[in-house]
Design an enzyme around this catalytic site. Sequence first.
Site, PDB file in Angstrom:
ATOM      1  N   ARG A  39       0.832  -1.209   0.000  1.00  0.00           N
ATOM      2  CA  ARG A  39       0.000   0.000   0.000  1.00  0.00           C
ATOM      3  C   ARG A  39       0.864   1.255   0.000  1.00  0.00           C
ATOM      4  O   ARG A  39       2.052   1.212   0.306  1.00  0.00           O
ATOM      5  CB  ARG A  39      -0.909  -0.002   1.227  1.00  0.00           C
ATOM      6  CG  ARG A  39      -1.874  -1.186   1.271  1.00  0.00           C
ATOM      7  CD  ARG A  39      -2.727  -1.146   2.513  1.00  0.00           C
ATOM      8  NE  ARG A  39      -3.644  -2.275   2.575  1.00  0.00           N
ATOM      9  CZ  ARG A  39      -4.494  -2.511   3.587  1.00  0.00           C
ATOM     10  NH1 ARG A  39      -4.519  -1.675   4.615  1.00  0.00           N
ATOM     11  NH2 ARG A  39      -5.290  -3.568   3.549  1.00  0.00           N
ATOM     12  N   HIS A 148       5.691 -26.114  17.284  1.00  0.00           N
ATOM     13  CA  HIS A 148       5.475 -24.697  17.051  1.00  0.00           C
ATOM     14  C   HIS A 148       4.347 -24.186  17.949  1.00  0.00           C
ATOM     15  O   HIS A 148       3.674 -24.958  18.626  1.00  0.00           O
ATOM     16  CB  HIS A 148       5.123 -24.423  15.581  1.00  0.00           C
ATOM     17  CG  HIS A 148       6.286 -24.537  14.650  1.00  0.00           C
ATOM     18  ND1 HIS A 148       6.665 -25.741  14.093  1.00  0.00           N
ATOM     19  CD2 HIS A 148       7.168 -23.613  14.181  1.00  0.00           C
ATOM     20  CE1 HIS A 148       7.723 -25.549  13.309  1.00  0.00           C
ATOM     21  NE2 HIS A 148       8.047 -24.272  13.350  1.00  0.00           N
ATOM     22  N   HIS A 149       4.147 -22.875  17.893  1.00  0.00           N
ATOM     23  CA  HIS A 149       3.100 -22.226  18.689  1.00  0.00           C
ATOM     24  C   HIS A 149       1.710 -22.657  18.212  1.00  0.00           C
ATOM     25  O   HIS A 149       1.532 -23.196  17.111  1.00  0.00           O
ATOM     26  CB  HIS A 149       3.248 -20.707  18.588  1.00  0.00           C
ATOM     27  CG  HIS A 149       3.313 -20.209  17.179  1.00  0.00           C
ATOM     28  ND1 HIS A 149       2.199 -19.982  16.393  1.00  0.00           N
ATOM     29  CD2 HIS A 149       4.381 -19.920  16.387  1.00  0.00           C
ATOM     30  CE1 HIS A 149       2.561 -19.564  15.205  1.00  0.00           C
ATOM     31  NE2 HIS A 149       3.879 -19.515  15.165  1.00  0.00           N
ATOM     32  N   LYS A 152       0.100 -21.712  14.656  1.00  0.00           N
ATOM     33  CA  LYS A 152       0.575 -22.256  13.377  1.00  0.00           C
ATOM     34  C   LYS A 152      -0.355 -23.384  12.936  1.00  0.00           C
ATOM     35  O   LYS A 152      -0.542 -24.376  13.657  1.00  0.00           O
ATOM     36  CB  LYS A 152       2.011 -22.773  13.510  1.00  0.00           C
ATOM     37  CG  LYS A 152       2.611 -23.239  12.185  1.00  0.00           C
ATOM     38  CD  LYS A 152       4.081 -23.578  12.349  1.00  0.00           C
ATOM     39  CE  LYS A 152       4.709 -24.037  11.040  1.00  0.00           C
ATOM     40  NZ  LYS A 152       4.658 -23.002   9.987  1.00  0.00           N
TER      41      LYS A 152
END
Length: 237
Positions: A39, A148-149, A152
């Site tokens: 943008r 992973h967290h 994810k």
Amino acid sequence: MGEPTRLLIHGATGRMGRALLRLCAERDDCRVVGAVSSRSPAQRVVDGIPHFSAAELGGAPGFDVAIDFSLPGGFDAILAACLARDSALVSGTTGLSEAQQAALRQAGERIGVLWAANFSLGVALLEELVERAAAALHGWDCDIVEMHHTRKLDAPSGTALALGAAAQREGAEPRYSSVRAGDIVGEHLVQFATAGERIELVHRAGNRDIFARGALHAALALARRGAGAYRLRDMLA
């Protein structure tokens, strides 16, 4: 020390883009000459760095290497810009189509290009070690566990699949397990086991800056190379 490597950050407002801008500001061997986002920027110049929208990419100043962490929709434009300026490209943009991957490989005939799903230098070395272990340990079980967290969604992770591909190149047949827990940044364990013994190769990521540092390392190394399609592990030497 010579002149700092001139970098263009493509995808500058994303998490990786912001980390790259912050980390490069702490170094003397690189200089960000332009930051590009999808943008129109709220400010044209931030901390001395000119900002551009993707539509204004053609007006960006000259650069030695572009570091791209954007979206597939913006990939063609940054690759074309690098080819037009004979500048190298380091990209971590995921989800590229087969046509885009083919275009990247073809671009390697004219400029230096490097794409990776994971820019941890430790993971790059781990991939090489996995390949060597699989070549030496024919017939051993191969298991890959990735953690992973909880946010994810994809499983196995792209890194786990890349490690599995490295093992498969040398004849191993990897099996995968995934864990999603807490705020784990990323952990990958590759285990080779047979009767009475096993080998474990592990990489743990403590923070996400390691990926931005790896991308910077790759960009500075690629700036010294000629044309070609490189892997991150090629930049370790």
